[in-house]
Design an enzyme around this catalytic site. Structure first.
Site, PDB file in Angstrom:
ATOM      1  N   ASP A  16       0.821  -1.214   0.000  1.00  0.00           N
ATOM      2  CA  ASP A  16       0.000   0.000   0.000  1.00  0.00           C
ATOM      3  C   ASP A  16       0.858   1.269   0.000  1.00  0.00           C
ATOM      4  O   ASP A  16       1.951   1.296   0.562  1.00  0.00           O
ATOM      5  CB  ASP A  16      -0.918  -0.012   1.235  1.00  0.00           C
ATOM      6  CG  ASP A  16      -2.068   0.974   1.096  1.00  0.00           C
ATOM      7  OD1 ASP A  16      -2.367   1.414  -0.034  1.00  0.00           O
ATOM      8  OD2 ASP A  16      -2.676   1.328   2.135  1.00  0.00           O
ATOM      9  N   HIS A  33       2.370   3.271  -9.154  1.00  0.00           N
ATOM     10  CA  HIS A  33       2.160   1.829  -9.367  1.00  0.00           C
ATOM     11  C   HIS A  33       3.345   1.213 -10.109  1.00  0.00           C
ATOM     12  O   HIS A  33       3.744   0.085  -9.835  1.00  0.00           O
ATOM     13  CB  HIS A  33       0.860   1.582 -10.133  1.00  0.00           C
ATOM     14  CG  HIS A  33      -0.366   1.968  -9.350  1.00  0.00           C
ATOM     15  ND1 HIS A  33      -0.595   1.503  -8.069  1.00  0.00           N
ATOM     16  CD2 HIS A  33      -1.409   2.787  -9.640  1.00  0.00           C
ATOM     17  CE1 HIS A  33      -1.735   2.018  -7.618  1.00  0.00           C
ATOM     18  NE2 HIS A  33      -2.234   2.808  -8.553  1.00  0.00           N
ATOM     19  N   LEU A 127      11.025 -20.604  -4.577  1.00  0.00           N
ATOM     20  CA  LEU A 127      10.028 -19.737  -3.943  1.00  0.00           C
ATOM     21  C   LEU A 127       8.675 -19.833  -4.656  1.00  0.00           C
ATOM     22  O   LEU A 127       8.611 -19.794  -5.880  1.00  0.00           O
ATOM     23  CB  LEU A 127      10.513 -18.275  -4.012  1.00  0.00           C
ATOM     24  CG  LEU A 127       9.508 -17.209  -3.565  1.00  0.00           C
ATOM     25  CD1 LEU A 127       9.399 -17.166  -2.050  1.00  0.00           C
ATOM     26  CD2 LEU A 127       9.903 -15.831  -4.101  1.00  0.00           C
TER      27      LEU A 127
HETATM   28  C1  IPE Z   1      -5.421  -2.687  -0.121  1.00  0.00           C
HETATM   29  O1  IPE Z   1      -5.114  -1.358  -0.280  1.00  0.00           O
HETATM   30  C2  IPE Z   1      -5.374  -3.387  -1.454  1.00  0.00           C
HETATM   31  C3  IPE Z   1      -4.069  -3.544  -2.069  1.00  0.00           C
HETATM   32  C4  IPE Z   1      -2.932  -3.144  -1.578  1.00  0.00           C
HETATM   33  C5  IPE Z   1      -4.068  -4.238  -3.336  1.00  0.00           C
HETATM   34  P1  IPE Z   1      -6.235  -0.222  -0.478  1.00  0.00           P
HETATM   35  O2  IPE Z   1      -5.492   1.044  -0.637  1.00  0.00           O
HETATM   36  O3  IPE Z   1      -7.152  -0.623  -1.566  1.00  0.00           O
HETATM   37  O4  IPE Z   1      -7.013  -0.278   0.894  1.00  0.00           O
HETATM   38  P2  IPE Z   1      -7.826   0.857   1.676  1.00  0.00           P
HETATM   39  O5  IPE Z   1      -8.859   1.369   0.727  1.00  0.00           O
HETATM   40  O6  IPE Z   1      -6.856   1.918   2.069  1.00  0.00           O
HETATM   41  O7  IPE Z   1      -8.397   0.162   2.878  1.00  0.00           O
HETATM   42  C1  IPE Z   2      -1.583   0.185  -3.385  1.00  0.00           C
HETATM   43  O1  IPE Z   2      -1.363   1.555  -3.437  1.00  0.00           O
HETATM   44  C2  IPE Z   2      -1.797  -0.433  -4.756  1.00  0.00           C
HETATM   45  C3  IPE Z   2      -3.185  -0.848  -5.032  1.00  0.00           C
HETATM   46  C4  IPE Z   2      -4.185  -0.789  -4.202  1.00  0.00           C
HETATM   47  C5  IPE Z   2      -3.458  -1.364  -6.382  1.00  0.00           C
HETATM   48  P1  IPE Z   2      -2.558   2.591  -3.461  1.00  0.00           P
HETATM   49  O2  IPE Z   2      -2.918   2.855  -4.867  1.00  0.00           O
HETATM   50  O3  IPE Z   2      -3.667   2.139  -2.596  1.00  0.00           O
HETATM   51  O4  IPE Z   2      -1.857   3.871  -2.833  1.00  0.00           O
HETATM   52  P2  IPE Z   2      -2.488   4.906  -1.827  1.00  0.00           P
HETATM   53  O5  IPE Z   2      -3.023   4.118  -0.661  1.00  0.00           O
HETATM   54  O6  IPE Z   2      -3.572   5.629  -2.562  1.00  0.00           O
HETATM   55  O7  IPE Z   2      -1.347   5.781  -1.447  1.00  0.00           O
HETATM   56 MG    MG Z   3      -4.107   2.404  -0.634  1.00  0.00          MG
END
Ligand code: IPE
Ligand code: IPE
Ligand code: MG
Length: 240
Positions: A16, A33, A127
């Protein structure tokens, strides 16, 4: 120094913070990303070096479809680029790739690249790298309940014969093999303190570590810090 004896067998990661990482730098979310994919690649390599047997990453949740179409399709494009460009590296490193989640909902080219990777790495013995895609813990449990219910309906199983093992076998993780342990360690980057529908059943006794760094900044060094934190914990499983 990390202890080899106390190395977790299965590490799961909620990657995240890509969006915030990009925002801090004045870049578009997709740049985050992209940087996240690069960080993931390094963590795959490092898991292998540390002797971890199973690495599961949360790449796209059942709730992530709520994002803009541009972001969603951009994420899948990056995924295709990653699996295509890294396939040789995965094969050379003896990594076996598996997918958790209903990936049939992904764009066609993503499905094609993923299936090519699954087939090409199926016999590898190093792995095991599980990618959670269109994964949700509740969706996983719902599908398991349906599958077990079908068996009850066919008379193959009585309701009171449903054990925890039977439920576990019908989860996405059940397809990974009975000897795959629940994750001993779950890491979530970016400072958010929640599971966001990740491995709800399997996380019952996982140790949770929440590094403050955004996912693209999660280096092998940060990874080792999280494992050291895990190794300092006392796991009790309800005993004393
Ligand atoms: C969880 O992160 C999903 C992934 C990392 C793929 P999100 O960014 O979607 O989760 P919330 O919305 O902060 O809970
Ligand atoms: C995690 O990073 C990746 C996915 C959920 C696909 P985010 O896109 O949720 O990044 P933030 O949380 O908005 O910073
Ligand atoms: Mg996120």
């Amino acid at each position: 120094m990390l202890s080899k004896e106390r190395m977790p067998g299965h590490v799961a990661v909620i990657m995240d913070g890509n969006g915030r990482w990009a925002k801090e730098k004045g870049l578009p979310r997709l740049a985050g990303h992209n940087a996240g994919m690069k960080a993931m690649k390094k963590i795959v390599d490092h898991s292998d070096k540390l002797g971890i047997k199973y690495l599961t990453v949360y790449a796209f949740s059942t709730e992530n479809w709520k994002r803009s179409m541009d972001e969603v399709s951009g994420i899948f494009k990056l995924l295709v680029t990653y699996v295509n460009s890294d396939l040789k590296g995965l094969i050379d490193n003896n990594v076996k790739v598996k997918i958790l989640g209903d990936y049939s909902a992904l764009p066609k080219d993503a499905i094609k690249s993923l299936e090519k990777t699954l087939t090409a790495t199926a016999d590898n013995t190093g792995l095991q790298f599980n990618i959670a895609l269109n994964y949700g813990g509740r969706d996983e449990l719902r599908k398991a309940v349906i599958a077990v219910g079908e068996k009850v309906k066919r008379g193959e199983l009585a309701p009171e014969e449903i054990t925890e093992e039977i439920i576990a076998e019908h989860l996405y993780t059940g397809s990974l093999g009975a000897d795959v342990p629940d994750p001993e360690l779950i890491i979530r980057t970016s400072g958010e303190l929640r599971l966001s529908n990740f491995l709800l059943w399997q996380s019952a006794y996982s140790e949770l570590v929440f590094p403050e760094v955004m996912w693209p900044d999660f280096t092998p060094e940060e990874y080792e810090k999280a494992i050291a934190d895990y190794q300092s914990r006392e796991r009790r499983f309800g005993g004393r």
